[in-house]
Design an enzyme around this catalytic site. Sequence first.
Site, short mmCIF file in Angstrom:
data_model
loop_
_atom_site.label_atom_id
_atom_site.label_comp_id
_atom_site.label_asym_id
_atom_site.label_seq_id
_atom_site.Cartn_x
_atom_site.Cartn_y
_atom_site.Cartn_z
CB ALA A 368 -18.89 -18.48 -32.65
CB SER A 411 -28.26 -22.37 -30.94
OG SER A 411 -29.40 -21.95 -30.89
CE LYS A 414 -31.12 -13.20 -24.81
NZ LYS A 414 -30.13 -14.12 -23.91
CB THR A 476 -34.36 -4.95 -17.54
OG1 THR A 476 -34.16 -6.22 -17.19
CG2 THR A 476 -33.52 -4.64 -18.63
CD GLU A 547 -34.20 -7.65 -21.18
OE1 GLU A 547 -33.12 -8.04 -20.91
OE2 GLU A 547 -34.70 -6.57 -20.95
#
Length: 623
Positions: A368, A411, A414, A476, A547
């Site tokens: 991790a 994982s 992304k 955002t 992003e």
Amino acid sequence: MRFKRGKLKILMFLLDAFLINFACFMALALRFDGYVPSQYIPYLLKTMPLATIAGLACFYKFDLYDRLWRFASVNEMFSVVWASTATSLLLLALTYMLQLHYPRSVYVLLWLLLTAFTGGYRFLMRVALGKRHQSLNFVKNGKDDMTNVMIIGAGDASSVVVEEFSRHPSLKRRPVALIDDDKNKLGMKIRGVPVVGTRECIPEVVLEKNVREIIIAIPSADRRDIRDIVEICNKTKCKLKILPGIYELIDDKVAVKRIRDVKIEDLLGREPVKVDLFEISSYLQNKTVMVTGGGGSIGSELCRQVARFKPKELLIYDISENSVYDLEYDLKTVFPKLRYTPIIGSVRDEKKLEDVFNKYRPDIVFHAAAHKHVPLMEQNPLEAVKNNVFGTLNLVRAADKYKTQKFILISTDKAVNPTSVMGATKRIAEIIIQIASQNSSTVFSAVRFGNVLGSRGSVVPLFKKQIESGGPVTVTHPEVIRYFMTIPEAVQLVIQAGAFAKGGEIFILDMGDPVKIDDLAKDMIRLSGLEPNQDIEIKYTGLRPGEKLFEELLLSEEGLTATKNNRIFVARPTHIDKAAFAEELEQLKNILIEEREKDFVEIIRSIVPTFKTLTQEEKSISQ
């Protein structure tokens, strides 16, 4: 009149002695229709002293003099029954030994009367003392200081909550109404509290009953129901609490102390995770388990959950000593018998990993450790490569060399069609795992999932801080969406996937429906008792570097295969040219050594063809 504890015991002792003798007399009298035949009088006079000694001894043995009868419940009732049963049986044995032959029905009547008399006055004490205590606590200085509470749900859990509030007036909560969608329960009462309507009636009942606090007591409810109920309750401006769901009540015990504020995790709208505990236990129990990044959000929860399955030893490997120190305290408190070893080190340190694997020979590795913050890694791309790519490679080589049984990489979504350096490096880590599994006795697999609520750097802790400081809450983009899971849910599925792993799989976790970050922010503001854009402003700041508006869990060339768990799927492996990949890794290593950051994007794109940085046009749209 208020008795001291010792005096009350003596009084109860004397009262029991009288009632035992009275029960003996009444049992015989009832057997003969209210008349005791003269031939049984000598028997009775010999029996009464024996019955008194036997009864008081049994009552003492069953702790009937060391209980707080104001809080008497089913357990105390059973103690009275067992004490009366023991007394009757002992008296039966003694009278037969002394040849005092009574009709058999006398012993049955004695048992019934003894239970009724001695249990009856004790439960009258419970009522009297409870009423007295309530009168002292409910009204203080002539003023009622209790908070009227509405409880959602009219099942076992709400029954326990009502009872505990009644037994503990110091909590200053008075249940005045129950709400349940089962119309068959309407008009019925639980411990004197009426079921007054369905969820649609909540606002009306709040006004009618002067309710100030609402408690959701439906541990079995799914989150869609909880969300719907919370939306209705938010209109009332009442303080809102919840009894945790079944997946949190590990020991199945419902208690008032478990009631907590409603959290955003309660509103995600998914069924609780179900795992096969037997499968998990069979591959973790009595094994040496290593968790890298063990002090992080995911890593620390992995450590806690692995600890439940009694590993031989738990290795907590992390670069942050403070995180490991905090985790140690939790483990010592919750799992005092757990054997664990904290190891401070980096996955970049190949020599350190070699020493750890050589000394401890871990059977299972959960990897991790990673750099995960997208904007930071955009600014420090070479650090992302060092940690996420070559750190993983170091671990894989050590696991293969020392014949670790299973290696599970954590994982992220992304890694799919990445637009960030962080996502691209995690995709490379997945490829390393898939290639390693082809020629190794170690089972290498990866688990891919989305965002976890409450992890360090996630939006939830950020929003909490912003709300506490009075805003604004920064989002955002109004259309940005993400998949979310709670940390315990994600970790449970990671551990379950480890049980399924055969080698080379990328497991995909069902993250449920995606959540709009804008909606998440508004929900958190409302849960704080405030209104979005009235009490707390929501400010849109534009997408950050790397992003995306939405994340994906699957590459276009991957397909899904089901597993035994309907929340875990397996992505079909993609073709990888091992020779070309090895050469590209070597080139990437040289870039790190020579710190040629300008060549970085080109080599990453050759390894991960789906890696795409945002164009200027896309960046302008995101604003």
